[in-house]
Design an enzyme around this catalytic site. Structure first.
Site, PDB file in Angstrom:
ATOM      1  N   CYS A   1       0.936  -1.321   0.651  1.00 21.75           N
ATOM      2  CA  CYS A   1       0.199  -0.289   0.214  1.00 21.75           C
ATOM      3  C   CYS A   1       0.491   1.343  -0.157  1.00 21.75           C
ATOM      4  CB  CYS A   1      -1.086  -0.126   1.625  1.00 21.75           C
ATOM      5  SG  CYS A   1      -1.341  -1.256   2.060  1.00 21.75           S
TER       6      CYS A   1
ATOM      7  N   CYS B   1      -3.709   4.290   2.438  1.00 19.04           N
ATOM      8  CA  CYS B   1      -4.473   2.750   2.784  1.00 19.04           C
ATOM      9  C   CYS B   1      -5.611   3.387   3.889  1.00 19.04           C
ATOM     10  CB  CYS B   1      -3.751   1.892   3.711  1.00 19.04           C
ATOM     11  SG  CYS B   1      -4.488   0.032   4.254  1.00 19.04           S
TER      12      CYS B   1
ATOM     13  N   LYS C   1      -6.068   3.743   7.320  1.00 16.63           N
ATOM     14  CA  LYS C   1      -6.591   3.962   8.391  1.00 16.63           C
ATOM     15  C   LYS C   1      -5.950   5.723   8.207  1.00 16.63           C
ATOM     16  CE  LYS C   1      -9.031   1.557  10.530  1.00 16.63           C
ATOM     17  NZ  LYS C   1      -8.623  -0.028   8.387  1.00 16.63           N
TER      18      LYS C   1
ATOM     19  N   SER D   1     -14.604  -5.090   7.690  1.00 16.92           N
ATOM     20  CA  SER D   1     -13.097  -4.105   6.293  1.00 16.92           C
ATOM     21  C   SER D   1     -14.555  -3.979   5.390  1.00 16.92           C
ATOM     22  CB  SER D   1     -13.220  -5.694   6.057  1.00 16.92           C
ATOM     23  OG  SER D   1     -12.214  -5.526   4.529  1.00 16.92           O
TER      24      SER D   1
END
Length: 569
Positions: A50, A123, A125, A472
């Site tokens: 990522c 990504c 967060k 998710s």
């Protein structure tokens, strides 16, 4: 240029001298020290694909900022990736890292009194953590979307990280040979960037554009593409102009901007995780807006116009080609607040002038949606007084009402073992609790694994599930109520549910109820004991200081404690 930049101190002063000494030792000429100083917030890491391309983006961005007459400074933050960092503590480090990133940025940027910042969004967060910092610090800020990863092919079929994630639990339940999973894993990811579906990362990238914090047309976008680097260069130029104009996040992050972002996520069938992240951004910026209520109010007004996986069958590449987030906003324009300000210095309406959609089958018009029922449904009831969230998707045949006896678990491993043993039967409502922001802590607990295991066991259409944990963004299987609040770990009603209690989930009436008398509820509450903490270190610090979900699960400041749900446990 403003008369006084906050990064500059009087010539000859103590602060000027020591800063000049430090920066000249880094090879920065003294003549540059009066220029605007721009932070490049970079979560580069060799741990996860990522983030693996962000250093290359930062170098291009630095040159663009220099060309625009400013001085770039690259700073680093934590780089949480669900499939890598999520391995420890049952995934608890993921959400806890969001607020760590916000504070990390404050230390570096506010401590150095830099004039503006560009955040490299990747990504799940990192994006909300960066937006939260922007709202908190309120200095000119621009988010650069750093793109999605290319996916691959296996045995003649498309394969991406979502397929690997789902299939890993299908192996656990015996539905898929492990050799098949290994082959998929070898071919699922073909380059850097975030997960290629409309998971949390791409959903949050859309949020950045819909809020007005990213350049129009920059989300979603293929990582390391020519188009992405064009936006990177434009961003370097624009952030310097924003410093000159003194255009700040709180000028952009208004209640109407949040309403636009909520409408965009509803129209895209995006990740339910965007709800708590947007509420957290609002909390950090002091914006008086209830994001949960916006989802309730707009749910039946905004049709689903995009069907990107996991809610539909289209790819993120197809959405980008059809017009991307800007095309979706154009479709939604009659439902949006067009007068909101954006990082361009123009309004959303001005940004959308002349925008077209090239494929009506991928980004549909308002009068021909994929679905008129909301893809995200907000519930309340006697076991969810604050909220429960369902990622419904666009399948018109998916069940909307379920009633059955509860079977309760405190750990995902126990639920999966019960599936393997055949103890979870058709008609059950699987209750997986203790996975909220305090109980997980930080929503670690593996609720998504249980959903995919249920699917792998062939029970996806025959059982329902409740959890105070999160899902998710790649999850859209079965009837699952997530983020039930208040959570079990603080004595929420979900903690009082026992095996055999009849649970009713009713999406048409937005209800989630247990058939338990008030007398029984009171008796059970008198017996209830809070769970013992599982982890020390940062996770224990987080657990003691995190606020409730309805406040975005931000870390509590003493002045913010207003009700019992926010008191440290």
């Amino acid at each position: 240029m403003p008369k006084k930049l906050r990064s500059n101190f009087p010539y000859g002063s103590y602060l000027w001298a020591v800063r000049a000494a430090q920066w000249q030792a880094l090879g920065i000429d003294e003549s540059e020290l009066e220029k605007p100083k721009i932070a490049i917030v970079n979560s580069s890491s060799n741990l996860a694909i990522c983030f693996s391309h962000l250093d290359g983006i930062a170098e291009v961005l630095k040159q663009s900022i220099r060309d625009a007459g400013a001085l770039p400074f690259e700073i680093r933050t934590a780089a949480p990736s669900d499939f890598i960092t999520g391995a420890g503590a049952g995934g608890a480090y993921m959400l806890a890292a969001r607020d760590l990133i916000t504070n990390d940025i404050e230390v570096a940027v506010e401590g150095a009194q830099l004039d503006g910042m560009i955040c490299l969004a990747s990504c799940d967060k990192t994006v909300p953590g960066q937006l939260m910092a922007a709202a908190r610090l309120n200095i000119p800020t621009l988010v650069v979307v750093c793109g999605y990863q290319p996916s691959g092919e296996y045995n003649g079929k498309h394969v991406d990280i979502e397929d690997v994630f789902i299939s890993s639990m299908h192996v656990v339940t015996g539905k898929l040979p492990v050799e098949e999973l290994a082959g998929m894993a070898r071919n699922a990811i073909k380059g850097p960037g975030v997960c290629s579906g409309m998971g949390t990362a791409n959903s949050m990238h859309l949020v950045c554009e819909a809020l007005g914090m990213a350049l129009p047309g920059s989300a979603p976008i293929a990582a390391n593409s020519r188009q992405m680097f064009d936006f990177v260069r434009q961003a370097g130029q624009r952030i310097v102009e924003m410093v000159e104009e003194d255009l700040k996040p709180r000028d952009i992050l208004t209640p109407h901007a949040f309403a636009n972002a909520v409408a965009t996520i509803l129209a895209a069938g995006g990740s339910v995780n965007t709800i708590k992240h947007m509420q957290a951004v609002a909390a950090e910026g002091g914006v008086d807006v209830d994001v949960y209520q916006l989802f309730r109010d707009l749910g039946n007004k905004v049709p689903v116009l995009v069907g990107v996986r996991p809610v539909g069958e289209h790819s993120i590449e197809q959405m980008e080609a059809a017009g991307g987030g800007r095309g979706l906003l154009k479709r939604l324009e009659p439902l949006l607040h067009g007068d909101v300000l954006t990082v361009t210095g123009k309004t959303l309406k001005q940004n959308l002038q002349g925008v077209t959609v090239s494929d009506d089958t991928v980004i549909r018009p308002l009068d021909n949606p994929f679905a008129t029922q909301p893809a995200i449904v907000m519930l309340r009831g006697n076991i969810a007084p604050q909220a429960g969230i369902v990622k419904y998707g666009i399948d018109p045949n998916k069940m909307r009402r379920f009633e059955g006896p509860a079977i309760c678990f405190e750990r995902s491993a126990d639920a999966i073992e019960a599936l393997q043993d055949g103890r979870i039967q058709p008609g059950h409502v699987v209750v997986m609790r203790g996975a909220g922001v305090r109980g997980g802590p930080a929503m670690g607990g593996g609720a998504s694994k249980v959903v995919f295991a249920i699917d792998g066991a062939g029970l996806g259409d025959h059982v329902a599930m409740l959890t105070d944990g999160h899902l998710s963004g790649l999850v859209c299987k079965g009837l699952v109520v997530a983020e039930v609040a208040p959570e079990a770990a603080v004595g929420g009603p979900l903690a009082l549910v026992e095996d055999g209690d009849i649970i009713t989930i009713d999406l048409d009436h937005n209800r989630l109820d247990a058939h338990i008398s008030e007398t029984d509820m009171q008796a059970r509450r008198a017996r209830w004991q809070p769970p013992a903490p599982q982890f020390g270190g940062w996770l224990d610090i987080y657990r003691h200081n995190v606020s409730s979900m309805e406040r975005g699960a931000v870390l509590i400041k003493p002045r913010d404690i207003t009700h019992a749900g926010d008191l440290p446990q």
